[in-house]
Design a protein around this motif. Structure first.
Motif, mmCIF file in Angstrom:
data_model
loop_
_atom_site.group_PDB
_atom_site.id
_atom_site.type_symbol
_atom_site.label_atom_id
_atom_site.label_comp_id
_atom_site.label_asym_id
_atom_site.label_seq_id
_atom_site.Cartn_x
_atom_site.Cartn_y
_atom_site.Cartn_z
ATOM 1 N N VAL A 85 0.984 -1.206 0.010
ATOM 2 C CA VAL A 85 -0.141 -0.269 0.101
ATOM 3 C C VAL A 85 0.831 1.177 0.125
ATOM 4 O O VAL A 85 1.751 1.440 0.943
ATOM 5 N N SER A 86 0.557 2.462 -0.827
ATOM 6 C CA SER A 86 1.000 3.421 -0.801
ATOM 7 C C SER A 86 -0.222 4.541 -0.360
ATOM 8 O O SER A 86 -1.047 4.119 -0.592
ATOM 9 N N ILE A 87 0.205 5.566 0.377
ATOM 10 C CA ILE A 87 -0.668 6.330 0.637
ATOM 11 C C ILE A 87 -0.502 8.105 0.331
ATOM 12 O O ILE A 87 0.741 8.459 0.579
ATOM 13 N N ALA A 88 -1.258 8.448 -0.311
ATOM 14 C CA ALA A 88 -1.275 9.938 -0.443
ATOM 15 C C ALA A 88 -2.149 10.590 0.422
ATOM 16 O O ALA A 88 -3.475 10.140 0.363
ATOM 17 N N ILE A 89 -1.725 11.594 1.016
ATOM 18 C CA ILE A 89 -2.453 12.596 2.002
ATOM 19 C C ILE A 89 -2.264 13.814 1.521
ATOM 20 O O ILE A 89 -1.373 14.521 1.424
ATOM 21 N N LEU A 90 -3.804 14.433 1.061
ATOM 22 C CA LEU A 90 -3.624 15.718 0.588
ATOM 23 C C LEU A 90 -3.971 16.943 1.769
ATOM 24 O O LEU A 90 -4.931 16.610 2.314
ATOM 25 N N ALA A 91 -2.992 17.648 1.627
ATOM 26 C CA ALA A 91 -2.819 18.763 2.697
ATOM 27 C C ALA A 91 -2.455 20.107 2.088
ATOM 28 O O ALA A 91 -1.878 20.683 2.661
ATOM 29 N N ARG A 135 -4.635 22.814 15.507
ATOM 30 C CA ARG A 135 -4.649 21.523 16.351
ATOM 31 C C ARG A 135 -5.943 20.923 17.020
ATOM 32 O O ARG A 135 -6.733 21.829 17.318
ATOM 33 N N ALA A 136 -5.839 19.674 17.386
ATOM 34 C CA ALA A 136 -6.803 19.335 18.016
ATOM 35 C C ALA A 136 -6.269 17.777 18.837
ATOM 36 O O ALA A 136 -5.397 17.192 18.079
ATOM 37 N N GLY A 137 -6.652 17.745 20.071
ATOM 38 C CA GLY A 137 -6.039 16.745 20.798
ATOM 39 C C GLY A 137 -4.485 16.612 20.781
ATOM 40 O O GLY A 137 -3.917 15.608 21.020
ATOM 41 N N GLY A 138 -4.000 17.827 20.683
ATOM 42 C CA GLY A 138 -2.671 18.244 20.791
ATOM 43 C C GLY A 138 -1.749 17.895 19.971
ATOM 44 O O GLY A 138 -0.500 18.270 19.772
ATOM 45 N N LEU A 139 -2.376 17.644 18.774
ATOM 46 C CA LEU A 139 -1.549 17.523 17.346
ATOM 47 C C LEU A 139 -2.051 18.430 16.307
ATOM 48 O O LEU A 139 -3.506 18.501 16.309
ATOM 49 N N ALA A 140 -1.513 18.554 15.327
ATOM 50 C CA ALA A 140 -2.015 19.156 13.921
ATOM 51 C C ALA A 140 -2.778 18.229 13.358
ATOM 52 O O ALA A 140 -2.565 17.221 13.351
ATOM 53 N N LEU A 141 -3.629 18.571 12.778
ATOM 54 C CA LEU A 141 -5.044 17.856 11.967
ATOM 55 C C LEU A 141 -4.162 16.798 11.140
ATOM 56 O O LEU A 141 -4.286 15.546 11.153
ATOM 57 N N VAL A 142 -3.174 17.383 10.487
ATOM 58 C CA VAL A 142 -2.223 16.362 9.421
ATOM 59 C C VAL A 142 -1.670 15.348 10.038
ATOM 60 O O VAL A 142 -1.318 14.333 9.700
ATOM 61 N N GLU A 143 -1.115 15.693 11.459
ATOM 62 C CA GLU A 143 -0.328 14.611 12.125
ATOM 63 C C GLU A 143 -1.231 13.408 12.442
ATOM 64 O O GLU A 143 -0.591 12.444 12.558
ATOM 65 N N HIS A 144 -2.179 13.577 12.784
ATOM 66 C CA HIS A 144 -3.280 12.661 13.251
ATOM 67 C C HIS A 144 -3.171 11.693 12.028
ATOM 68 O O HIS A 144 -3.269 10.375 12.178
ATOM 69 N N VAL A 145 -3.558 12.271 10.839
ATOM 70 C CA VAL A 145 -3.721 11.552 9.437
ATOM 71 C C VAL A 145 -2.427 10.616 9.376
ATOM 72 O O VAL A 145 -2.493 9.342 8.953
ATOM 73 N N VAL A 146 -1.280 11.221 9.478
ATOM 74 C CA VAL A 146 -0.030 10.629 9.307
ATOM 75 C C VAL A 146 0.154 9.478 10.186
ATOM 76 O O VAL A 146 0.640 8.408 9.817
ATOM 77 N N PRO A 187 5.141 1.930 5.643
ATOM 78 C CA PRO A 187 6.191 2.422 6.167
ATOM 79 C C PRO A 187 6.235 3.833 5.586
ATOM 80 O O PRO A 187 5.730 4.321 4.615
ATOM 81 N N PRO A 188 6.974 4.721 6.517
ATOM 82 C CA PRO A 188 6.953 6.401 6.092
ATOM 83 C C PRO A 188 7.361 6.446 4.564
ATOM 84 O O PRO A 188 6.698 7.432 3.799
ATOM 85 N N GLU A 189 8.334 5.956 3.851
ATOM 86 C CA GLU A 189 8.601 6.096 2.633
ATOM 87 C C GLU A 189 7.612 6.056 1.650
ATOM 88 O O GLU A 189 7.600 6.524 0.441
ATOM 89 N N ARG A 190 6.577 5.233 1.846
ATOM 90 C CA ARG A 190 5.483 4.821 1.073
ATOM 91 C C ARG A 190 4.481 6.023 1.116
ATOM 92 O O ARG A 190 3.353 6.024 0.678
ATOM 93 N N ILE A 191 4.661 6.840 1.817
ATOM 94 C CA ILE A 191 3.533 7.868 2.217
ATOM 95 C C ILE A 191 3.968 9.277 1.929
ATOM 96 O O ILE A 191 5.036 10.045 1.966
ATOM 97 N N VAL A 192 3.149 9.777 0.769
ATOM 98 C CA VAL A 192 3.414 11.130 0.470
ATOM 99 C C VAL A 192 2.216 12.219 0.576
ATOM 100 O O VAL A 192 1.377 12.043 0.464
ATOM 101 N N ILE A 193 2.909 13.432 1.074
ATOM 102 C CA ILE A 193 2.094 14.486 1.693
ATOM 103 C C ILE A 193 2.085 15.485 0.665
ATOM 104 O O ILE A 193 3.183 16.034 -0.044
ATOM 105 N N PRO A 233 10.192 14.940 10.429
ATOM 106 C CA PRO A 233 10.912 14.032 11.291
ATOM 107 C C PRO A 233 9.928 12.403 11.407
ATOM 108 O O PRO A 233 10.844 11.422 11.613
ATOM 109 N N SER A 234 8.913 12.556 10.528
ATOM 110 C CA SER A 234 8.307 10.930 10.685
ATOM 111 C C SER A 234 8.687 10.532 9.298
ATOM 112 O O SER A 234 8.486 9.280 9.190
ATOM 113 N N GLY A 235 9.498 11.008 8.507
ATOM 114 C CA GLY A 235 10.283 10.108 7.561
ATOM 115 C C GLY A 235 9.393 10.089 6.075
ATOM 116 O O GLY A 235 9.699 9.410 5.210
ATOM 117 N N VAL A 236 8.274 10.720 6.034
ATOM 118 C CA VAL A 236 7.314 10.545 4.837
ATOM 119 C C VAL A 236 7.860 11.699 3.922
ATOM 120 O O VAL A 236 8.825 12.400 4.028
#
Ligand code: UD1
Ligand code: CA
Length: 468
Positions: free
Chosen positions: A3-9, A26-37, A45-51, A66-69
């Motif tokens: 699986v590869s994952i694209a996150i539109l942000a 932020r919600a729940g202490g993290l930026a919205l996109v951090e929750h999605v990541v 794995p993070p190298e298969r995730i593209v933001i 820092p998450s390696g995406v």
């Protein structure tokens, strides 16, 4: 299947009415996109995730790097279909499944993504795997969301955006969550067929449902009953709702793990906080950042603890404020105390009301119970710091250290002018201004000697009655 994952942000998020990109709110202490990541990371794995970034791309990328995406930039945002097309170079050669998520759906769980992957890979009785599966749910108030039109066999015919719906289509309560899993090769083969929306001029990714179907492929809906995970944040009202849900989730998780929380609806506990068994948390507490709280602690009402370690059995009395500090086993702080960065209470130390510590270590069992400022100070085990003691650590240019040995007794209202050494087991008389070293075991007095003038009041009275 991989699986590869694209996150539109990349969007601004006009409806937030903010100078800041929506996915950074932020919600729940993290930026919205951090929750999605985070959810995406549990799947691949993070190298298969593209933001896909665009609006305030530098800030979004700095936050997530820092998450390696991986990242791709979308120029001027021209819609979700255009955003995904920007990933072509990075992802089109990668076989397998391509999930597409939006950066503004922070409540999405890893378990739901796993279900989506399974649903996409599971061939149905009459067909092979569909070209795509998308998550749908039914909302009481579906306004703003794309509506999903489904045929008699449960296959998706099309997704129609709220604005483009006919009055009849608008009655549909089944909405597009914006969470999709595509067969990657089919998506890349047909994505360029998306045409700009006649009304907005944007390229809608949602058009892919009808396009794939037009080529004879099936698109399936994975319907989930509980819509709470699928909330897309477009306004500050939805942001507050997501924050509430995330906080409630965290409180429930901790309660199930053996933490007592009084008034759980009033506390704020960030996702990254850990709390040990049998700790009691009173109402209106805020536990933020990477805070670790041990077992059998007591966190009093209104305490705020940020990125700090509170060891087993420690007691934070109400309205204590702590940042980047450490409270040792069985130590006690507050009420109304403040531990600024790099304060360290060793086991059993006590800090009482209206005491402020900064870059200061209080040795085991040492006490500073009332009305003090202790900055850049090392305090030995078992010492007692009297009420109102102030360390003068700043000379207007530089900060200086105060070192107090073990078992020392600092009398009330002492002023300790740094740099300064106060020896072990020494005494400082109350009200002293101490500017020089105090040797071990000595008594230091740094104050004017008291003078009593016998009969002074009587003499003054006589003097004033004598004058006409
Ligand atoms: C979108 C869906 C809608 C769905 C809803 C679910 C489309 C056309 N519509 O609507 O069917 O019900 O999400 O929450 O997809 N983005 C970019 N570049 C762009 C535009 C958007 O990266 O050019 C990103 C945004 O940053 C955001 C996400 O895509 O994270 C979704 O965009 P948004 O404008 O919020 O879409 P909705 O109108 O909510
Ligand atoms: Ca949205």
């Amino acid at each position: 299947m991989s699986v590869s994952i694209a996150i539109l942000a990349a969007g601004l998020g006009t409806r937030m009415r903010s100078k800041r990109a929506k996915v950074l709110h932020r919600a729940g202490g993290l930026a919205l996109v951090e929750h999605v990541v985070r959810a995406a990371r549990s799947l691949t794995p993070p190298e298969r995730i593209v933001i896909v970034t665009g609006h305030q791309a530098e800030d979004v990328e700095a936050l997530l790097r820092p998450s390696g995406v991986a990242f791709v930039r979308q120029g001027p945002p021209k819609g979700t279909g255009h955003a995904l097309a920007c990933c072509r170079e990075k992802l089109a050669h990668v076989p397998g499944l391509l999930m597409v998520l939006y950066g503004d759906t922070p409540l999405l769980s890893a378990a739901t993504l796993e279900k989506l992957r399974e649903a996409q890979q599971r061939p149905s009785a009459e067909q092979s795997s569909p070209a795509a599966t998308l998550i749908t749910t039914a909302l009481d108030d579906p306004s703003g969301y794309g509506r999903v039109l489904v045929d008699a066999h449960g296959n998706v015919e099309a997704i129609v955006e709220h604005k483009d719906c006919t009055a009849e289509q608008r009655q549909t309560r089944v909405i597009n969550s914006g969470i999709y899993c595509f067969q990657a090769d089919l998506l890349w083969r047909h994505l360029s067929e998306v045409q700009p929306n006649p009304a907005s001029g944007e390229y809608y990714l949602t058009d892919m449902a009808a396009i794939l179907r037009g080529h004879g492929h099936s698109v399936r809906a994975l319907h989930v009953e509980d819509p709470s995970e699928l909330l897309g944040i477009n306004t500050r009202i939805e942001l507050a709702e997501a924050d509430r849900i995330l906080r409630e989730r965290k409180a429930r998780e901790l309660m199930l793990a053996g933490v007592t929380i009084e008034g759980p609806e009033t506390v704020t506990i960030d996702a990254s906080v850990a709390v040990g068994q049998d700790t009691v948390i009173e109402p209106f507490v805020r536990l933020l950042g990477h805070t670790h709280i041990g077992e059998d602690c007591h966190i009093g009402a209104g305490a705020i603890v940020e990125s700090s370690v509170i060891e087993d059995g420690a007691m934070l009395q109400p309205y204590t404020v702590i940042a980047n500090s450490r409270v040792g086993k069985g130590a006690s702080v507050g009420p109304f105390a403040r531990l600024r960065p790099n304060a360290h209470l060793e086991a059993g130390a006590r800090v009482g009301n209206f005491v402020e510590l900064k870059n200061t270590r209080l040795g085991a069992g040492a006490k500073a119970q009332h009305l003090s400022y202790l900055g850049d100070t090392q305090i030995g085990a078992g010492s007692n710091i009297g009420a109102g003691t102030i360390t003068c650590n700043y000379d207007g240019e530089k900060k200086h250290e105060t070192r107090i040995g073990e078992g020392a007794f600092i009398g009330s209202n002492s002023t300790l002018v740094a740099p300064l050494d106060i020896g072990a087991e020494s005494y400082v008389g109350a009200g002293s201004v101490i500017t020089e070293e105090v040797p071990k075991g000595a008594l230091a007095l740094g104050r004017g000697r008291q003078v009593n003038k016998a009969g002074w009041v009587e003499k003054r009275r006589k003097k004033s009655s004598a004058t006409p």
